[in-house]
Design an enzyme around this catalytic site. Sequence first.
Site, PDB file in Angstrom:
ATOM      1  N   TYR A 107       0.757  -1.257  -0.013  1.00 22.80           N
ATOM      2  CA  TYR A 107       0.053   0.092  -0.181  1.00 22.80           C
ATOM      3  C   TYR A 107       0.987   1.422   0.158  1.00 22.80           C
ATOM      4  O   TYR A 107       2.016   1.274   0.427  1.00 22.80           O
ATOM      5  CB  TYR A 107      -0.872   0.037   1.269  1.00 22.80           C
ATOM      6  CG  TYR A 107      -0.268  -0.011   2.667  1.00 22.80           C
ATOM      7  CD1 TYR A 107      -0.036   1.029   3.213  1.00 22.80           C
ATOM      8  CD2 TYR A 107      -0.036  -1.072   3.163  1.00 22.80           C
ATOM      9  CE1 TYR A 107       0.484   1.165   4.462  1.00 22.80           C
ATOM     10  CE2 TYR A 107       0.640  -1.260   4.484  1.00 22.80           C
ATOM     11  CZ  TYR A 107       0.870   0.109   5.110  1.00 22.80           C
ATOM     12  OH  TYR A 107       1.360   0.082   6.267  1.00 22.80           O
ATOM     13  N   ASP A 147      -3.346   3.282   9.608  1.00 23.40           N
ATOM     14  CA  ASP A 147      -2.393   2.556  10.093  1.00 23.40           C
ATOM     15  C   ASP A 147      -1.241   2.390   9.438  1.00 23.40           C
ATOM     16  O   ASP A 147      -0.956   1.088   8.960  1.00 23.40           O
ATOM     17  CB  ASP A 147      -2.888   1.057  10.914  1.00 23.40           C
ATOM     18  CG  ASP A 147      -2.169   0.105  11.649  1.00 23.40           C
ATOM     19  OD1 ASP A 147      -1.019   0.708  12.045  1.00 23.40           O
ATOM     20  OD2 ASP A 147      -2.419  -1.006  11.639  1.00 23.40           O
ATOM     21  N   ILE A 148      -0.605   3.363   9.002  1.00 30.14           N
ATOM     22  CA  ILE A 148       0.600   3.487   8.041  1.00 30.14           C
ATOM     23  C   ILE A 148       1.775   3.104   8.689  1.00 30.14           C
ATOM     24  O   ILE A 148       2.318   4.005   9.438  1.00 30.14           O
ATOM     25  CB  ILE A 148       0.586   4.935   7.242  1.00 30.14           C
ATOM     26  CG1 ILE A 148      -0.810   5.083   6.727  1.00 30.14           C
ATOM     27  CG2 ILE A 148       1.472   4.823   6.274  1.00 30.14           C
ATOM     28  CD1 ILE A 148      -1.654   4.139   5.962  1.00 30.14           C
ATOM     29  N   GLU A 149       2.308   1.852   8.295  1.00 30.38           N
ATOM     30  CA  GLU A 149       3.530   1.368   9.102  1.00 30.38           C
ATOM     31  C   GLU A 149       4.688   1.079   8.045  1.00 30.38           C
ATOM     32  O   GLU A 149       5.627   0.686   8.479  1.00 30.38           O
ATOM     33  CB  GLU A 149       3.205   0.048   9.786  1.00 30.38           C
ATOM     34  CG  GLU A 149       2.283   0.200  10.820  1.00 30.38           C
ATOM     35  CD  GLU A 149       1.900  -1.285  11.725  1.00 30.38           C
ATOM     36  OE1 GLU A 149       2.766  -1.825  11.921  1.00 30.38           O
ATOM     37  OE2 GLU A 149       0.586  -1.534  11.836  1.00 30.38           O
ATOM     38  N   ASN A 150       4.423   1.476   6.903  1.00 31.68           N
ATOM     39  CA  ASN A 150       5.573   1.205   5.816  1.00 31.68           C
ATOM     40  C   ASN A 150       6.449   2.164   5.623  1.00 31.68           C
ATOM     41  O   ASN A 150       7.476   2.197   4.709  1.00 31.68           O
ATOM     42  CB  ASN A 150       4.906   0.506   4.592  1.00 31.68           C
ATOM     43  CG  ASN A 150       4.113   1.875   3.737  1.00 31.68           C
ATOM     44  OD1 ASN A 150       4.067   2.768   4.439  1.00 31.68           O
ATOM     45  ND2 ASN A 150       3.439   1.385   2.816  1.00 31.68           N
TER      46      ASN A 150
END
Length: 164
Positions: A107, A147-150
């Site tokens: 994503y 929930d942006i974890e990249n």
Amino acid sequence: MRFSTAAALTATAAVSSSVVNAFSAEGNNNVALYWGQNSGRNQESLGSYIISFLTDFPQTSLNIVGCDETFPGSTLLHCPALAADIKKCQSLGKKVLLSLGGAIGNYGFTSDSEAEAYADTLWDTFGNGESDTRPFDDAVVDGFDLDIENGNNVGYAALTKQLR
């Protein structure tokens, strides 16, 4: 195609005022748990959770355990049984958010314009817009948890602004 200013755009915005309150079984301002991943192997109904996760975007792909049906000619999940659960939660005063991102998935955006265009897709697919492929049929989520974890932060301000 707009959420009202009061609509939840992220989990932080949606629950920030409830974090300081103690849990109340009768309350409608409690912090919710994620639903759809069955990580504890004892997942209950949607009534206590945030739907998770929309793990691939702007190519829309859901990762929801227990939802195996797809739209004809597509890999997009179709989860009509969740529509009744979403509506029941909302009738009890609970906000239902769809979580975007997570620890895994493909994503992110390459530009603000791509993110703005995807906001329209989110609205049509999960909000109050129109699409032939609505995973939760006529049920409408109240907002989105980012929930942006990249590590890729491109476009999220533009996405939330367009949704607003």
